[in-house]
Design an enzyme around this catalytic site. Structure first.
Site, PDB file in Angstrom:
ATOM      1  CG  ASN A  25      49.153  41.870  36.375  1.00  9.03           C
ATOM      2  OD1 ASN A  25      49.944  40.928  36.484  1.00  9.03           O
ATOM      3  ND2 ASN A  25      47.944  41.821  36.890  1.00  9.03           N
ATOM      4  CG  ASN A  81      39.745  37.582  41.561  1.00  6.13           C
ATOM      5  OD1 ASN A  81      40.753  37.530  40.862  1.00  6.13           O
ATOM      6  ND2 ASN A  81      39.202  38.732  41.904  1.00  6.13           N
ATOM      7  CG  ASN A  91      47.849  43.641  41.475  1.00  6.20           C
ATOM      8  OD1 ASN A  91      46.755  44.139  41.691  1.00  6.20           O
ATOM      9  ND2 ASN A  91      48.292  43.405  40.245  1.00  6.20           N
ATOM     10  CB  CYS A  93      42.372  39.459  35.393  1.00  2.48           C
ATOM     11  SG  CYS A  93      41.508  38.808  36.837  1.00  2.48           S
ATOM     12  N   GLY A  94      44.583  36.758  35.943  1.00  2.48           N
ATOM     13  CA  GLY A  94      44.750  35.308  35.818  1.00  2.48           C
ATOM     14  C   GLY A  94      43.495  34.525  36.126  1.00  2.48           C
ATOM     15  CG  ASN A  95      41.690  34.000  39.933  1.00  2.00           C
ATOM     16  OD1 ASN A  95      42.027  32.826  39.843  1.00  2.00           O
ATOM     17  ND2 ASN A  95      41.954  34.735  41.002  1.00  2.00           N
ATOM     18  CD  GLU A 131      43.071  41.499  42.317  1.00  2.00           C
ATOM     19  OE1 GLU A 131      43.199  41.938  41.145  1.00  2.00           O
ATOM     20  OE2 GLU A 131      42.268  40.618  42.631  1.00  2.00           O
ATOM     21  NE  ARG A 132      47.549  47.244  38.582  1.00  2.00           N
ATOM     22  CZ  ARG A 132      48.152  47.549  37.459  1.00  2.00           C
ATOM     23  NH1 ARG A 132      48.817  48.672  37.348  1.00  2.00           N
ATOM     24  NH2 ARG A 132      48.109  46.737  36.419  1.00  2.00           N
ATOM     25  CB  CYS A 162      45.094  38.205  42.989  1.00  2.00           C
ATOM     26  SG  CYS A 162      45.988  39.086  41.679  1.00  2.00           S
TER      27      CYS A 162
END
Length: 290
Positions: A162, A15, A195, A86-88, A219-220, A228
């Site tokens: 999110n 990602n 998402n 965003c986790g990544n 992912e949107r 993700c």
């Protein structure tokens, strides 16, 4: 607006992100400029942009600054739209702070502001771990149609800062057959979008006390990505919810870009979900802004 900006390219399990340091909040990127930088043929190429800005230097960071977070992760999707979390990305963000000398990120961790609130990120043996906070589950979620599935499938709504809709599939064949170059259709479509994760449990689901699943994601604002982070957390939480009492609190999630860890822990009166995995900085350079 400067004619060029200095950037670093980074990724977390594939990602990938364009990282732009803007400590004093002087840079204002338009949606079109973000999309141009993220374009994989005519730009640098990425799933999104991470702008590294002091929380006190951006209006959206005021509450984070008041809570003691020096830095704010201004994350934008590849189409230029703003995203809550965003986790990544937040692990890559923390790695960039450490490598550039902007902050020390050790096992005690640091707070980082996001549009989903302040998140705590710490260094761990497999990279970095982000506390994504509490989550909510909504069983009254949209049904999902996707190219490659014969019929619409029920989804489970999971919000980890999110929105996500998680769909369970019975086997690897259906997961592989998905054509995620086409956006899945949600019925009804959430106003802010979501998402969408497609997940297959391992057999057996629990291996040496750890839940194991495989996932693909749309992912949107981006499309299918190799990974993700918040989606990984949402997928683990969804399968844990479906598994019921006795389901483990530690999960391994395999995505096309690698493997991430998820665990659920008690924080006072709440349960929090934590995401861990690698963060890589690939190269740096300068790019002209159109």
């Amino acid at each position: 607006m400067p004619g060029t900006v200095t950037f670093t390219k980074g990724h977390g399990t594939g990602n990938d992100f364009v990282i732009v340091a803007d400590p004093n909040g002087a840079l204002s990127l338009t949606d079109d400029q973000v999309a141009a930088l993220c374009d994989r043929r005519f730009g640098i190429g990425a799933d999104g942009i991470l702008r590294v800005v002091r929380a006190a230097a951006i209006d959206e960071g005021a509450s984070a600054a008041a809570a003691g977070a020096e830095w704010f992760m201004d994350y934008r999707n590849a189409d230029g739209s703003k995203a809550e979390m965003c986790g990544n990305g937040i692990r890559v963000f923390a790695h960039y702070l450490a490598e550039s000398g902007l902050a020390e990120v050790d096992t005690a961790g640091i707070p980082i502001g996001t549009r989903a609130g302040v998140k705590h990120v710490a260094r761990v043996p497999n990279g970095f771990e982000a506390d994504l906070g509490a989550w909510t589950v909504d069983e009254d979620a949209p049904t999902v149609r996707a190219r490659g599935l014969s019929v619409a499938r029920p989804g489970l709504g999971v919000d980890v800062g999110n929105p996500h809709v998680v769909v369970a599939l019975p086997g690897e064949d259906e997961l592989e057959a998905l054509e995620l170059t086409y956006k899945p259709v949600l019925d009804p479509e959430p106003e802010a979008g979501a998402n969408v994760e497609f997940v297959v449990p391992a057999e057996p689901l629990v291996q040496e006390g750890v839940g194991v699943i495989r996932m693909r994601v749309f992912e949107r604002g981006v499309g299918e990505t190799l990974s993700c982070g918040t989606g990984v957390a949402a997928a683990a939480l969804a399968v844990r919810h479906w598994a019921g009492a006795g389901a483990p609190d530690i999960w391994r999630v395999d995505v096309p870009g690698g493997t991430l860890g998820v665990r659920m822990v008690s924080r006072g009166d709440e349960m929090h979900v934590l995401l861990s995995g690698p963060a890589v900085l690939v190269f740096s350079g300068d790019v002209a802004l159109a």
